[in-house]
Design a protein around this motif. Sequence first.
Motif, mmCIF file in Angstrom:
data_model
loop_
_atom_site.group_PDB
_atom_site.id
_atom_site.type_symbol
_atom_site.label_atom_id
_atom_site.label_comp_id
_atom_site.label_asym_id
_atom_site.label_seq_id
_atom_site.Cartn_x
_atom_site.Cartn_y
_atom_site.Cartn_z
ATOM 1 N N HIS A 171 -5.236 -11.942 7.362
ATOM 2 C CA HIS A 171 -3.829 -11.714 7.056
ATOM 3 C C HIS A 171 -3.047 -13.015 6.813
ATOM 4 C CE1 HIS A 171 -4.239 -7.497 7.908
ATOM 5 N NE2 HIS A 171 -4.636 -7.726 9.139
ATOM 6 N N ASP A 213 -1.812 -13.918 13.853
ATOM 7 C CA ASP A 213 -2.435 -12.724 13.295
ATOM 8 C C ASP A 213 -3.895 -13.023 12.996
ATOM 9 O OD1 ASP A 213 -2.771 -10.136 12.189
ATOM 10 O OD2 ASP A 213 -0.717 -10.174 11.425
ATOM 11 N N SER A 270 -1.148 -6.446 2.663
ATOM 12 C CA SER A 270 -2.460 -6.649 2.056
ATOM 13 C C SER A 270 -2.666 -5.743 0.850
ATOM 14 C CB SER A 270 -3.574 -6.400 3.079
ATOM 15 O OG SER A 270 -3.517 -5.065 3.543
ATOM 16 N N GLN A 305 0.985 -1.840 3.841
ATOM 17 C CA GLN A 305 0.788 -3.147 4.460
ATOM 18 C C GLN A 305 0.787 -4.183 3.352
ATOM 19 O OE1 GLN A 305 -3.040 -5.263 6.332
ATOM 20 N NE2 GLN A 305 -2.407 -3.491 7.557
ATOM 21 N N ARG A 351 2.141 -8.330 7.755
ATOM 22 C CA ARG A 351 1.076 -8.941 8.543
ATOM 23 C C ARG A 351 0.931 -10.403 8.142
ATOM 24 N NH1 ARG A 351 -2.516 -5.541 11.218
ATOM 25 N NH2 ARG A 351 -3.028 -7.516 12.216
#
Length: 369
Positions: free
Chosen positions: A112, A108, A72, A70, A101
Amino acid sequence: MNVETFLRVLGADFYTGVPDSLLKAFVNELLHRYPNDPRHHIIAANEGNAAAIAAGYHLATGKIPVVYLQNSGEGNLVNPVASLLHPDVYAIPCIFVIGWRGEPGVHDEPQHVFQGKITRSLLDVLDIPSVVVRKDTTEADLRKARTTFDEALMAGRQVAFVIEKGALASERAIAWKNQYTLPRERALEMLLDDTGDAAIVATTGKASRELYELRERRGEGHGHDFLTVGSMGHASSIALGIALQRADARIYIVDGDGAALMHMGALAVIGQAQPKNLIHILIDNEAHESVGGFPTAAKNVNFAAVAKACGYRASYEAENEAELRKALVSLRTEEGPVLLVIHSAIGARNDLGRPRTTPQENKQAFMLH
């Protein structure tokens, strides 16, 4: 795009990474193709760990690995990209597959939003060319991008496919289960019955969402809880920072197995600091449940023994209500740091909501409490 087409165009035979809900179809396909075969696919503890595993694969084979994550997790990639993989160092080629994301213009969660804004610019800073895979991306588009990336990969650089929400599809679904039956939400409810006025720092994911809704149902407000909606793996360190400065308060951590594995060194630091007021609750369902329920390495980890080896004063385990009730009674008089591992089932209510307060509102209420 069908995920089988995507994998065919990537043309790799080794994959490692950390699961993401936007990559659910991708990870499901890998688990189907390579069941229990870490020579071809391994779910890593964190994204930096995945990059290093990928580097080892390349050193052993000369082939190009794929690392998935992801967005992140880009922060965990920075060090190995800049000081290991980069052409100015070892020139190790790698393909990144990154779930986007917080893509600008796509609704979202708060944690994110900023990461979504900087996803591609951060790749630019790291000298990683990228393309976005969207819902309408064709196989021809993908092959063209893959061919464009060949020159960079041959030069020992890294490249990235940034995956838009809904861009990858598959009819394949794998349902993961474990041997435990205690629901996580019930375990949290029993914990709240016992914590009184104590402060709780909860990890990212469904545990925080359930904690929020339990407080709502109980009419207790949310000032007791710091909900770590992002920054996976760092809830225990946040709690340590609080506990060391507020020796007059009882501080609880609500952690998860995936989060604990992601930055496991935090247990050693807690053990060294010896905060007497810190109680570490680790809810272990052996899965990254919030991003699809994919398995973690926790099945092979004795967290209770690890905590003791790191300097925790005591550790307990529970896998049913009777054992949990007994352990919670013991915790009332224990000096920290102490760990309680709760082995729970995989699964959550279908109607589980999300916090309706902003992260900054949560912070202010928590600090006031």
